[in-house]
Design a protein around this motif. Sequence first.
Motif, PDB file in Angstrom:
ATOM      1  N   PHE A 481       0.868  -1.177   0.000  1.00 52.49           N
ATOM      2  CA  PHE A 481       0.000   0.000   0.000  1.00 52.49           C
ATOM      3  C   PHE A 481       0.906   1.229   0.000  1.00 52.49           C
ATOM      4  CE2 PHE A 481      -1.671   3.576   2.331  1.00 52.49           C
ATOM      5  CZ  PHE A 481      -2.769   3.875   1.543  1.00 52.49           C
ATOM      6  N   TRP A 482       0.658   2.155  -0.929  1.00 52.81           N
ATOM      7  CA  TRP A 482       1.460   3.380  -0.995  1.00 52.81           C
ATOM      8  C   TRP A 482       0.575   4.582  -0.733  1.00 52.81           C
ATOM      9  CZ3 TRP A 482       4.552   2.531  -6.224  1.00 52.81           C
ATOM     10  CH2 TRP A 482       5.334   1.385  -6.093  1.00 52.81           C
ATOM     11  N   SER A 483       1.028   5.432   0.132  1.00 52.38           N
ATOM     12  CA  SER A 483       0.297   6.687   0.341  1.00 52.38           C
ATOM     13  C   SER A 483       0.570   7.598  -0.847  1.00 52.38           C
ATOM     14  CB  SER A 483       0.789   7.363   1.624  1.00 52.38           C
ATOM     15  OG  SER A 483       1.994   8.060   1.388  1.00 52.38           O
ATOM     16  N   PRO A 484      -0.257   8.645  -1.027  1.00 53.76           N
ATOM     17  CA  PRO A 484       0.130   9.649  -2.021  1.00 53.76           C
ATOM     18  C   PRO A 484       1.330  10.432  -1.494  1.00 53.76           C
ATOM     19  CG  PRO A 484      -1.808  10.364  -0.800  1.00 53.76           C
ATOM     20  CD  PRO A 484      -1.497   8.968  -0.336  1.00 53.76           C
ATOM     21  N   TRP A 485       1.920  11.274  -2.326  1.00 52.25           N
ATOM     22  CA  TRP A 485       2.939  12.200  -1.802  1.00 52.25           C
ATOM     23  C   TRP A 485       2.254  13.154  -0.846  1.00 52.25           C
ATOM     24  CZ3 TRP A 485       7.958  12.121  -1.540  1.00 52.25           C
ATOM     25  CH2 TRP A 485       8.655  11.302  -2.434  1.00 52.25           C
ATOM     26  N   LEU A 486       2.806  13.286   0.330  1.00 49.63           N
ATOM     27  CA  LEU A 486       2.197  14.137   1.345  1.00 49.63           C
ATOM     28  C   LEU A 486       3.045  15.392   1.469  1.00 49.63           C
ATOM     29  CD1 LEU A 486       1.680  11.081   3.607  1.00 49.63           C
ATOM     30  CD2 LEU A 486      -0.163  12.383   2.523  1.00 49.63           C
ATOM     31  N   HIS A 487       2.440  16.514   1.139  1.00 50.39           N
ATOM     32  CA  HIS A 487       3.215  17.751   1.071  1.00 50.39           C
ATOM     33  C   HIS A 487       3.157  18.500   2.390  1.00 50.39           C
ATOM     34  CE1 HIS A 487       3.863  17.125  -3.164  1.00 50.39           C
ATOM     35  NE2 HIS A 487       2.606  16.753  -3.241  1.00 50.39           N
ATOM     36  N   VAL A 488       4.295  18.763   2.942  1.00 55.10           N
ATOM     37  CA  VAL A 488       4.389  19.437   4.231  1.00 55.10           C
ATOM     38  C   VAL A 488       4.866  20.877   4.025  1.00 55.10           C
ATOM     39  CG1 VAL A 488       5.438  19.373   6.521  1.00 55.10           C
ATOM     40  CG2 VAL A 488       4.903  17.228   5.340  1.00 55.10           C
ATOM     41  N   LYS A 489       6.027  21.025   3.407  1.00 57.80           N
ATOM     42  CA  LYS A 489       6.561  22.346   3.069  1.00 57.80           C
ATOM     43  C   LYS A 489       6.576  23.317   4.246  1.00 57.80           C
ATOM     44  CE  LYS A 489       4.145  22.006  -0.854  1.00 57.80           C
ATOM     45  NZ  LYS A 489       3.137  22.601  -1.702  1.00 57.80           N
ATOM     46  N   LYS A 490       7.106  22.864   5.360  1.00 53.66           N
ATOM     47  CA  LYS A 490       7.177  23.723   6.539  1.00 53.66           C
ATOM     48  C   LYS A 490       8.608  23.762   7.039  1.00 53.66           C
ATOM     49  CE  LYS A 490       3.010  25.028   7.902  1.00 53.66           C
ATOM     50  NZ  LYS A 490       2.002  24.131   7.371  1.00 53.66           N
ATOM     51  N   GLU A 491       8.949  24.904   7.577  1.00 55.00           N
ATOM     52  CA  GLU A 491      10.289  25.047   8.121  1.00 55.00           C
ATOM     53  C   GLU A 491      10.433  24.177   9.379  1.00 55.00           C
ATOM     54  OE1 GLU A 491      13.072  28.834   9.141  1.00 55.00           O
ATOM     55  OE2 GLU A 491      11.927  28.740   7.266  1.00 55.00           O
ATOM     56  N   ILE A 492      11.589  23.559   9.529  1.00 53.37           N
ATOM     57  CA  ILE A 492      11.832  22.733  10.704  1.00 53.37           C
ATOM     58  C   ILE A 492      12.258  23.669  11.833  1.00 53.37           C
ATOM     59  CG2 ILE A 492      13.212  20.838  11.631  1.00 53.37           C
ATOM     60  CD1 ILE A 492      13.690  20.120   8.559  1.00 53.37           C
ATOM     61  N   PRO A 493      11.585  23.613  12.972  1.00 52.17           N
ATOM     62  CA  PRO A 493      11.885  24.592  14.023  1.00 52.17           C
ATOM     63  C   PRO A 493      13.338  24.503  14.480  1.00 52.17           C
ATOM     64  CG  PRO A 493      10.131  23.061  14.703  1.00 52.17           C
ATOM     65  CD  PRO A 493      10.545  22.659  13.342  1.00 52.17           C
ATOM     66  N   GLU A 494      13.907  25.657  14.748  1.00 52.88           N
ATOM     67  CA  GLU A 494      15.267  25.707  15.296  1.00 52.88           C
ATOM     68  C   GLU A 494      15.185  25.718  16.820  1.00 52.88           C
ATOM     69  OE1 GLU A 494      18.961  26.673  14.060  1.00 52.88           O
ATOM     70  OE2 GLU A 494      18.067  24.955  13.073  1.00 52.88           O
ATOM     71  N   THR A 495      14.387  24.810  17.333  1.00 52.41           N
ATOM     72  CA  THR A 495      14.269  24.712  18.786  1.00 52.41           C
ATOM     73  C   THR A 495      14.444  23.242  19.078  1.00 52.41           C
ATOM     74  OG1 THR A 495      11.931  24.194  18.674  1.00 52.41           O
ATOM     75  CG2 THR A 495      12.524  26.527  18.774  1.00 52.41           C
ATOM     76  N   ASP A 496      14.172  22.827  20.296  1.00 53.33           N
ATOM     77  CA  ASP A 496      14.289  21.388  20.514  1.00 53.33           C
ATOM     78  C   ASP A 496      12.991  20.662  20.175  1.00 53.33           C
ATOM     79  OD1 ASP A 496      12.855  22.302  22.586  1.00 53.33           O
ATOM     80  OD2 ASP A 496      14.056  21.336  24.166  1.00 53.33           O
ATOM     81  N   HIS A 497      12.201  21.288  19.335  1.00 53.24           N
ATOM     82  CA  HIS A 497      10.990  20.629  18.867  1.00 53.24           C
ATOM     83  C   HIS A 497      11.213  20.028  17.489  1.00 53.24           C
ATOM     84  CE1 HIS A 497       9.254  22.611  22.206  1.00 53.24           C
ATOM     85  NE2 HIS A 497       7.997  22.340  21.868  1.00 53.24           N
ATOM     86  N   GLY A 498      10.453  18.998  17.193  1.00 50.49           N
ATOM     87  CA  GLY A 498      10.496  18.437  15.849  1.00 50.49           C
ATOM     88  C   GLY A 498       9.235  18.812  15.103  1.00 50.49           C
ATOM     89  N   THR A 506      -6.482   3.822   6.477  1.00 49.09           N
ATOM     90  CA  THR A 506      -7.745   3.259   6.941  1.00 49.09           C
ATOM     91  C   THR A 506      -7.855   1.786   6.550  1.00 49.09           C
ATOM     92  OG1 THR A 506      -8.903   3.769   4.884  1.00 49.09           O
ATOM     93  CG2 THR A 506      -8.867   5.494   6.573  1.00 49.09           C
ATOM     94  N   ALA A 507      -8.749   1.103   7.244  1.00 47.18           N
ATOM     95  CA  ALA A 507      -8.966  -0.319   6.963  1.00 47.18           C
ATOM     96  C   ALA A 507      -9.388  -0.507   5.509  1.00 47.18           C
ATOM     97  CB  ALA A 507     -10.019  -0.875   7.906  1.00 47.18           C
ATOM     98  N   ASP A 508     -10.190   0.439   5.009  1.00 41.07           N
ATOM     99  CA  ASP A 508     -10.658   0.335   3.623  1.00 41.07           C
ATOM    100  C   ASP A 508      -9.521   0.437   2.618  1.00 41.07           C
ATOM    101  OD1 ASP A 508     -13.227  -0.090   4.320  1.00 41.07           O
ATOM    102  OD2 ASP A 508     -13.901   1.994   4.022  1.00 41.07           O
ATOM    103  N   MET A 509      -8.588   1.346   2.885  1.00 40.90           N
ATOM    104  CA  MET A 509      -7.448   1.502   1.969  1.00 40.90           C
ATOM    105  C   MET A 509      -6.680   0.189   1.852  1.00 40.90           C
ATOM    106  SD  MET A 509      -5.711   5.042   3.232  1.00 40.90           S
ATOM    107  CE  MET A 509      -6.599   6.590   3.339  1.00 40.90           C
ATOM    108  N   LEU A 510      -6.502  -0.470   3.002  1.00 41.98           N
ATOM    109  CA  LEU A 510      -5.699  -1.699   2.977  1.00 41.98           C
ATOM    110  C   LEU A 510      -6.473  -2.852   2.333  1.00 41.98           C
ATOM    111  CD1 LEU A 510      -3.674  -1.615   6.317  1.00 41.98           C
ATOM    112  CD2 LEU A 510      -3.130  -0.708   4.054  1.00 41.98           C
ATOM    113  N   LYS A 511      -7.767  -2.885   2.591  1.00 41.71           N
ATOM    114  CA  LYS A 511      -8.598  -3.917   1.983  1.00 41.71           C
ATOM    115  C   LYS A 511      -8.537  -3.774   0.462  1.00 41.71           C
ATOM    116  CE  LYS A 511     -13.048  -5.701   3.579  1.00 41.71           C
ATOM    117  NZ  LYS A 511     -14.219  -4.982   4.174  1.00 41.71           N
TER     118      LYS A 511
END
Length: 835
Positions: A481-498, A506-511
């Motif tokens: 099962f492959w997800s679509p490309w998931l676009h995030v395009k957000k800056e990675i914080p320069e803090t100790d947060h990720g 979903t169950a339907d996707m896998l079925k």
Amino acid sequence: MRLLNLWPLLSAATLATAGQHLPPRNYTTHDYYAVHISPSTSPSELASHLGLTYEGPLSSLAEHHVFKAPKHENDIVDDAQQDLKRRRRKREVGLESHPLDGVRFTQKQKIKPRHWKRSVIPELPKRAGPPVTEAIKAQREVAKQLGIHDPIFEEQWHIFNVKTPGNDINVTGVWTQNITGKGVTACVVDDGLDYDSADLKANFFAEGSHDYNDHENLPTPKLSDDRHGTRCAGEIAAGRNDACGVGLAYDAKISGVRILSGDITDIDEALAINYMMQKNFIYSCSWGPPDDGKTMQAPGILIEKAMVTAVQQGRGGKGSIYVFAAGNGAASDDNCNFDGYTNSIYSITVGAIDKNNQHPYYSEACSAQLVVTYSSGGGDAIHTTDVGANKCTSSHGGTSAAGPIGVGVYALLLEARPDLTWRDVQWLTVLTAVQFDQPSDWAKTSLDRMYSHQFGYGKLDAWAIVEKAKDWKLVKPQAWFWSPWLHVKKEIPETDHGLASVFEVTADMLKEANFERVEHITLTMNVEHNRRGDLMVQLISPTGMVSHLSTARRDDEAPYGYIDWTFMSVAHWGESGIGNWTVIVKDVITGNLKKGVFVDWKLRLWGESIDASKAKLLPIPGEHDDDDHDKIDDHPAHTTVVSVPAGTKPTITAIPSDHPDRPVNQKPSQTLANGAQKSAVTSPSATASSSPAENFLPNPFPTFGVSKRTQIWIYGALSLIVVFIAALGTYLFVARRKRLRDSRDSYEFEVLDDVEDREDTGMLGAAAGRKKRARRGGELYDAFAGESDEDLISDEEGDEGPYRDRDGGRYNEKFDEGEEESEDGASSGSSAGKR
Ligand SMILES: *[C@@H]1O[C@H](CO)[C@@H](O)[C@H](O)[C@H]1NC(C)=O
Ligand SMILES: *[C@@H]1O[C@H](CO)[C@@H](O)[C@H](O)[C@H]1NC(C)=O
Ligand SMILES: *[C@@H]1O[C@H](CO)[C@@H](O)[C@H](O)[C@H]1NC(C)=O
Ligand SMILES: *[C@@H]1O[C@H](CO)[C@@H](O)[C@H](O)[C@H]1NC(C)=O
């Protein structure tokens, strides 16, 4: 049923192997092209049109052909394609069919930078405690029962450990059942194999052997350091005789394919990696891209195609077994997920433990590692056959020596159950590897197995895996099962947060995908960052299991982050896959002005199908797999972006409470391959779910103190501006991606060039000149490195101290042992290129 479906493919493959022997290539005089053409195109017609010489079909790869021309600067095929395109645009030629229209893929061959052999400088034997008398008695009894008279059998502690009973591969109980590798052939892809050795002669299988360095039929070791392949071969299938010791499958056949001792191109490696795939069952690969903590390199497309072909068609359609050594770069922060061979779902990645079941300083950790087995460290190494009529070595080591022990065990497994598919072999490994008493980041998986990034599912146990195989029901065919490309395009914080992004399966996707349960997970991603070594990536599954897909690397200065890189994990084996999958990207070195953007990702679940009759074979990876990449905003509803704190390294803990009676090792080697930081590491799974509120949702809209009507006008104008900026951003993003992808060739050059300043890479000179790897010795960064070093020293066994020195310099000072060691020293220090 599945086999029946394979018949047309199989016969095609058999036909293709008739053309196995292309004329020898000569890279001094000629340049070569690998070209994929449509079945209706005639290769010779294409050749004469382009002024090339047709050499023949590219072995097992359907519709792929090899062409050559005397050495030249340009790319003849590509230039001709561009020229035709241009003339058609200008209507100088019509649209009537042209031999070039049949070209689906073309690649001018480049000399590859050498792979590294994965052996390390072994330690001097330490005076170990006296052997346990009982154990010696048992060992001699077994030898007598099996008729083993090999002179160094008693030194082969990895087979039968008389000093620390139990710390061995547990194989003699398999041998006494008359399971010794009969009918199975393993192929050592390496620097040659000494088929004249008294220990290997009887088991040598010439038909499965070839030399792609000197283009000869037999893999004769010729260079002074061509011993690596012979040593590995001895571990697998050294005969039961009067020479040296025995291999784990001493009645198996052994072949050798030589690629590490000279210039090769992707054509050669693609031919080598599935050479005689109906007769060679297992490929033993103790080499890979440099383990220097700054290389990120995957097999080229031809090699990937060759591996998929072997896994689908090799061994009568059951699939060739690939075993890769995990890599020796742990002391340089290297991680086997930066190596596209070890992190392939088609390879079994084998790491090392030493004879005390401890983590040796060199063995790399990663979420793609399946299992570990014995190798050098703790004052001893692997005793095996060496090059020479009757020569042995007591100093084979590194993950190079661990991989072939795995190969030997799999040879026994395939004698017991020849019908196992490549995935069954991985399943049995997951289910029977033995957890052992070492602190690590052990975590319980859905299958109730313990997994550690350092040790995989534990140590391989020959007896356990063969027993389990006896009544094993084969798994159903593969599904994905492959997800679509998931676009995030957000800056990675320069803090100790990720920065986290979530995708719900979903169950339907896998079925719909005929997908029952997870085996491998791959995650392909793009992260722009001006210092790649700062990045860390985790994947948290719906069950809360955490895969550390990538870890920070102190020497990785590459200024471009991850470009379409695929990480892999085996830690989710057996999960249903249904629910939220969270990926967290973190910049672990903040405040150094190096930052980046998490661009996008794509999750792929690989596993077992629900309905075997509906299963399909994965199409051979093509040249246009990525075509959906630039579709903006597929399924935007499935991504949310939240900011979460995340630990920087896997948490090292003592043995979980399953073993309350066992003492926790007094000297926890908390190295995790890189001297884990001592700072408290929070559990990412806990924090991910506890702080979803801290997200990027905008504050309540201000009213500006004006009337509703005016507000609507203001917001209307604002949103127009926003839309315009977004459109501009999208345009720039697509343009930038295109540029990145267009420049991929030179990017690859740069990475490879980083590896080492080889003198013999004259061909790469231009690229080398382009490379600007300014070493940024930022104080902050140095401080960090210093800290890790200190941790390394204080946490490691004192006697291992010298070996963490990456260039081997300190070792050489201390134990200058001459020839034998300088061979391996060269591989870590200079350009020799083997592990
Ligand atoms: C390639 O050709 C040159 C010139 O004919 C010859 O000297 C050289 O030995 C050849 N090399 C190989 C590997 O065949
Ligand atoms: C090792 O093999 C013996 C049989 O020879 C078996 O009884 C034992 O359980 C095995 N060890 C493990 C850990 O499976
Ligand atoms: C072991 O197996 C081989 C082949 O299956 C057979 O020829 C041989 O007699 C067996 N040896 C013993 C001791 O059973
Ligand atoms: C996945 O996350 C979304 C958004 O947070 C939530 O609405 C959904 O219920 C979650 N799904 C599962 C199966 O937990």
